[in-house]
Design an enzyme around this catalytic site. Structure first.
Site, mmCIF file in Angstrom:
data_model
loop_
_atom_site.group_PDB
_atom_site.id
_atom_site.type_symbol
_atom_site.label_atom_id
_atom_site.label_comp_id
_atom_site.label_asym_id
_atom_site.label_seq_id
_atom_site.Cartn_x
_atom_site.Cartn_y
_atom_site.Cartn_z
ATOM 1 N N LYS A 111 0.817 -1.214 0.000
ATOM 2 C CA LYS A 111 0.000 0.000 0.000
ATOM 3 C C LYS A 111 0.857 1.273 0.000
ATOM 4 C CE LYS A 111 -4.028 -2.230 0.794
ATOM 5 N NZ LYS A 111 -3.687 -3.672 0.881
HETATM 6 C C1 LIG Z 1 -4.316 -4.783 0.352
HETATM 7 C C2 LIG Z 1 -3.507 -6.023 0.278
HETATM 8 C C3 LIG Z 1 -3.800 -7.008 -0.671
HETATM 9 C C4 LIG Z 1 -4.960 -6.910 -1.614
HETATM 10 O O1 LIG Z 1 -4.803 -5.875 -2.558
HETATM 11 P P1 LIG Z 1 -6.083 -5.330 -3.368
HETATM 12 O O2 LIG Z 1 -5.571 -4.170 -4.131
HETATM 13 O O3 LIG Z 1 -7.071 -4.925 -2.319
HETATM 14 O O4 LIG Z 1 -6.581 -6.437 -4.209
HETATM 15 C C5 LIG Z 1 -2.951 -8.108 -0.729
HETATM 16 N N1 LIG Z 1 -1.922 -8.258 0.115
HETATM 17 C C6 LIG Z 1 -1.625 -7.330 1.063
HETATM 18 C C7 LIG Z 1 -0.487 -7.569 1.978
HETATM 19 C C8 LIG Z 1 -2.400 -6.186 1.166
HETATM 20 O O5 LIG Z 1 -2.094 -5.270 2.099
#
Ligand SMILES: *Cc1c(COP(=O)(O)O)cnc(C)c1O
Length: 495
Positions: A111
């Site tokens: 993120k």
């Molecule tokens: C948010 C997240 C995901 C999923 O990503 P999306 O964009 O919501 O599909 C997968 N792995 C981790 C570690 C995340 O923080």
């Protein structure tokens, strides 16, 4: 670039789309066309570092920003914030298979790639279209978004950030990361419910005219840092373009040769950014969409029926514990050639019955590009162990889900196209699950004893950002019912 809503025709600039976050009709903002990456541009990108590549991609979408604004935003987001100078290193796993590590940022999850940049883009956007207003960023999180958004927005002038997370739905490390967040503009609240409850609550507040009026009277405006905000998606397109350049440079691919991507998926933001990169000309052949036991997307890809009426599981990969994948709406818009009334109809069915079925044509298009698979917690743990023992690679639970689904994909299809598995979090964020998977010894009690033990067993280092938490005071202890979210917002804003 102009943007429209997925649910009704609109025609706005990127600054408006980013400031607003979500369209008033409940739809998501999507670009009206995709800028094409010419051969010449790709050649040039190959010779640039990550920041240079980010600048070139962003300016194709953010045409209402000056080059200087974009360059400054990129520099502020990626200079000195990540463990390595290159924020998205590619780790070779075995022949033709790579891990794209996106978790070397300040909160140790992918993120950060977007949420270090979003505050830069959002504050500059707000200056253009809502000058003088304080932006109130509402976030519903399954764990990682919350901390990454808090870190990105803490003490950013003219912003407030309010984060809701499911009380029992995040890992201890994730919870501690959020509850220890300092900053004079931050608020954090647990809710009695799961992530979908939090996300639905936030969406309802976004759509509530009375709340908007109240904020407006105080010269404030809501925005979103969730992946429904286009400002979250555009930074994610960059690493799919960048990884193609890296694969050309390391000789894995010749120009125009395809590769597959494997993405551990929850809200469908990360994988959708890959789909956008493909629309721009990056030769991604197949999108392998990996889910945990909450396998609503696997079923959707296999059958064309989206049905959220099913049990919700709390798994060891909590950031993917989601039954309503918001960004799928954007994919539907493209599968339906921009037919907003078709998309509205499907979304209405989803809201009313929790279920919809796409047309045969849309399903064929979906299945040509996407493969869906899932695994359970035992398979996730077994995969962590196997990758560690056989490949010497230590990965977190989410990345392990992707690795397992990729293994199943190769077994099922025999497809040996070079592949990039997107590695989305540091194993230390989910120390208990990772340690249990690889270490048969007696498990220590506390989170920090577990991270220390994991470091000792695997001879890797605890990321500084997580080790530091030990000495931080807990600042946020609020917990509310899912019906009380608006009241918490009013209270924390002093309204
Ligand atoms: C948010 C997240 C995901 C999923 O990503 P999306 O964009 O919501 O599909 C997968 N792995 C981790 C570690 C995340 O923080």
């Amino acid at each position: 670039m102009r943007f429209t809503s997925t649910r009704a025709l609109a025609d706005i600039e990127s600054a408006q789309a980013i400031t607003q976050g979500i369209s008033a009709d409940g739809g998501l903002f999507v670009p009206k066309a995709f800028p094409a990456l010419t051969d010449d541009l790709i050649d040039r990108l190959c010779d640039m570092d990550y920041q240079g590549r980010a600048f070139e991609i962003l300016r194709l979408y953010l045409t209402d920003f000056t080059d200087e604004e974009i360059r400054d935003s990129v520099a502020a987001a990626y200079t000195g914030k990540f463990e390595h100078e290159q924020p998205a290193p590619l780790h070779p796993l075995r022949d033709g298979v790579f891990m794209l590590e996106l978790w070397h940022g300040p909160t140790c999850a992918f993120k950060d790639m977007a949420l270090q940049l979003l505050p830069q883009l959002l504050t500059r956007s707000a200056k253009k279209v809502a000058d003088g207003k304080t932006m109130v960023i509402l976030v519903a999180t399954s764990g990682d978004t919350g901390k990454a958004a808090l870190d990105g927005f803490a003490d950013v002038p003219d912003t407030n950030i309010i984060v809701f997370y499911p009380q029992d739905g995040v890992s201890p490390m994730q919870k501690l990361q959020m509850t220890t967040q300092a900053g004079n503009n931050v608020a954090v609240c647990a809710i009695k419910g799961n992530f979908d409850d939090a996300q639905t609550g936030v969406k309802q507040i976004f759509a509530d005219p009375a709340m908007h009026k109240l904020l407006d009277e105080h010269n404030m405006e809501f925005s979103s840092a969730n992946s429904i905000n286009f400002g979250r998606l555009v930074p994610q397109i960059v690493y799919y373009v960048s990884v193609y350049c890296d694969l050309l440079k390391n000789g894995t691919l010749q120009k125009g040769e395809g590769f597959n991507i494997v993405v551990p998926t929850g809200n469908f933001g990360n994988i959708l950014a890959g789909f956008y990169a493909k629309q721009m000309g990056i030769p991604i052949r197949r999108f392998i969409c990996a889910s945990n036991q909450n396998n609503v997307l696997t079923d959707f890809i296999q059958t064309g029926v989206y049905d959220r009426n099913r049990a919700f599981y709390t798994t060891t990969s909590p950031s993917m514990d989601i039954l309503i994948s918001s960004n799928l709406e954007r994919l539907l818009f493209h599968l339906y050639d921009g037919d907003t009334s078709a998309v509205s109809g499907l979304m209405q069915q989803l809201a009313e019955t929790g279920k919809y079925e796409i047309s045969d044509l849309a399903r064929q298009r979906l299945q040509e590009l996407f493969f869906g698979g899932f695994c359970n917690d035992d398979q996730t743990a077994a995969t962590i162990r196997k990758l560690f023992n056989n490949d010497g690679y230590l990965c977190d639970t989410h990345t392990a889900v992707a690795a397992k689904v990729f293994e199943d994909y190769q077994t099922q299809t025999g497809d040996l196209t070079p592949a990039v598995i997107v590695s989305t979090a540091s194993p230390y964020k989910f120390a208990k699950s990772v340690l249990t998977a690889i270490d048969d010894g007696v498990r220590p009690q506390t989170e920090f004893e577990m991270t220390d033990r994991l470091a000792a067993v695997t001879k890797t280092a605890v990321p500084a950002a997580l080790g530091d938490l030990k000495s931080r005071p807990v600042l946020h202890t609020a917990c509310c019912d899912k019906t009380q979210m608006a009241a918490f917002i009013r209270q924390s804003l002093g309204l």
